[in-house]
Design a protein around this motif. Structure first.
Motif, short mmCIF file in Angstrom:
data_model
loop_
_atom_site.label_atom_id
_atom_site.label_comp_id
_atom_site.label_asym_id
_atom_site.label_seq_id
_atom_site.Cartn_x
_atom_site.Cartn_y
_atom_site.Cartn_z
N SER A 139 1.31 41.61 4.76
CA SER A 139 0.85 42.29 3.53
C SER A 139 0.19 41.30 2.59
O SER A 139 -0.80 41.62 1.93
CB SER A 139 2.03 42.94 2.80
OG SER A 139 2.60 43.93 3.60
N THR A 140 0.72 40.08 2.55
CA THR A 140 0.14 39.05 1.70
C THR A 140 -1.31 38.79 2.10
O THR A 140 -2.19 38.65 1.25
CB THR A 140 0.97 37.75 1.80
OG1 THR A 140 2.31 38.04 1.41
CG2 THR A 140 0.41 36.64 0.93
N THR A 147 8.00 29.59 -1.67
CA THR A 147 7.93 30.29 -0.38
C THR A 147 6.54 30.13 0.22
O THR A 147 5.55 30.51 -0.39
CB THR A 147 8.20 31.81 -0.55
OG1 THR A 147 9.45 31.97 -1.20
CG2 THR A 147 8.20 32.53 0.77
N GLY A 168 4.07 37.57 6.44
CA GLY A 168 2.93 37.39 5.53
C GLY A 168 1.77 38.36 5.76
O GLY A 168 0.68 38.14 5.24
N SER A 205 8.74 40.79 10.70
CA SER A 205 8.89 41.18 9.30
C SER A 205 8.93 39.93 8.41
O SER A 205 9.60 38.95 8.74
CB SER A 205 10.20 41.97 9.17
OG SER A 205 10.29 42.48 7.88
N GLY A 206 8.17 39.98 7.34
CA GLY A 206 8.19 38.87 6.38
C GLY A 206 7.28 37.71 6.74
O GLY A 206 7.31 36.66 6.10
#
Ligand SMILES: Nc1ncnc2c1ncn2[C@@H]1O[C@H](COP(=O)(O)OP(=O)(O)OP(=O)(O)O)[C@@H](O)[C@H]1O
Length: 259
Positions: free
Chosen positions: A62-63, A35, A60, A57-58
């Motif tokens: 938080s990453t 990913t 990245g 959303s998704g």
């Protein structure tokens, strides 16, 4: 994997801005399962700046915070950051149910081996700053969602962070509580002038709080737009109803829709 370094490695001398608290340099992130979460993300957050990142959303977000804090290693690029003094507030308040509000707030001082007197002095100061005076002896189960978040903020504040990472901390509270928490956070920012990096799904929250907003694309997350927020601090809730505020929200929203 690139190694992250400390503030000893400063940005280019041609950079006229104040020394960044965090400097993301062409950050890429690929998880072992293939990913690709982030691609070529570059921006700085200086002390005295409150930078929000919005994105689907998704994508990245938080990453990116995990990489900034050192919780996750970037796959490519590098982060210049001094990690000695980072505050991190998560989506969940992450309180210990068996400890009172005060004892939750003293936790980091305890882990750092501060004297009991210093732990408590720092905790009481932080509790007052977030408006929780009088609730020191309450256990988390006797606190509302907003109050739990305040405890979480106070706990991070005891370390007097120079860099403050916020991972969508107010997503789970009602709208009015969220506005109060936005005001508290804005007040803390004004007082402490840390380098703030704030993740949110709320465009109006981003505009209300920030000096700058970055919009990220869907995965792999890339920076696709940058907005300076011109409103002077302190900001009050009335600003949300001003035409300029509405126009900026619409511009960010348009970019986000195309993300
Ligand atoms: N350990 C992991 N292994 C594989 N993929 C991961 C891992 N952690 C996160 N991801 C994936 O990386 C992408 C980015 O995740 P991340 O949590 O950073 O997104 P986000 O923008 O913060 O999402 P949200 O806004 O929904 O909180 C997502 O597709 C997620 O599924």
């Amino acid at each position: 994997m690139a190694t992250s370094s400390t503030m000893a490695r400063m940005p280019d001398e041609t950079d006229a801005k104040p020394a960044p608290g965090i400097s993301f340099r062409k950050i890429g992130m690929q998880f072992p399962d293939g990913t690709e979460a982030l691609r070529d993300v570059s921006f700085d957050v200086s002390k005295g700046e409150f930078v929000s990142v919005v994105g689907p959303s998704g994508c990245g977000k938080s990453t990116l915070l995990r990489i900034a804090s050192g919780l996750a290693p970037e796959s490519s690029g590098e982060v210049l950051v001094n990690r000695d003094n980072i505050g991190y507030v998560f989506q969940d308040a992450t309180l210990l149910e068996w400890r009172t509000a005060l004892k939750n707030v003293t936790l980091l001082g305890e882990l750092h081996g501060y004297s009991k007197a210093k732990q408590e002095a720092l905790a009481r100061e932080a509790i007052e700053l977030v408006g929780l005076k009088g609730f020191e002896n309450h256990y988390p189960k006797a606190l509302s969602g907003g109050m739990k978040m305040r405890v979480s903020l106070a706990r991070a504040l005891t370390m007097k962070p120079e860099i403050f990472l916020f991972d969508e901390p107010f997503g789970a509270v009602d709208e009015i509580t969220r506005e109060h928490l936005n005001d508290e956070t804005q007040r803390l920012f004004q007082k402490e002038r840390f380098a703030g990096l704030f993740i949110t799904h709320s465009i109006s929250e981003a505009v209300y709080m920030s000096t700058k907003i970055y919009v990220m694309s869907s995965r792999p997350g890339r920076i696709i737009a940058e907005f300076d927020v011109p409103f002077p601090y302190p900001r009050t809730q009335e600003i949300r109803y001003s035409p300029d505020f509405g126009v900026l929200c619409a511009q960010v929203s348009e970019k986000l829709r195309s993300a």
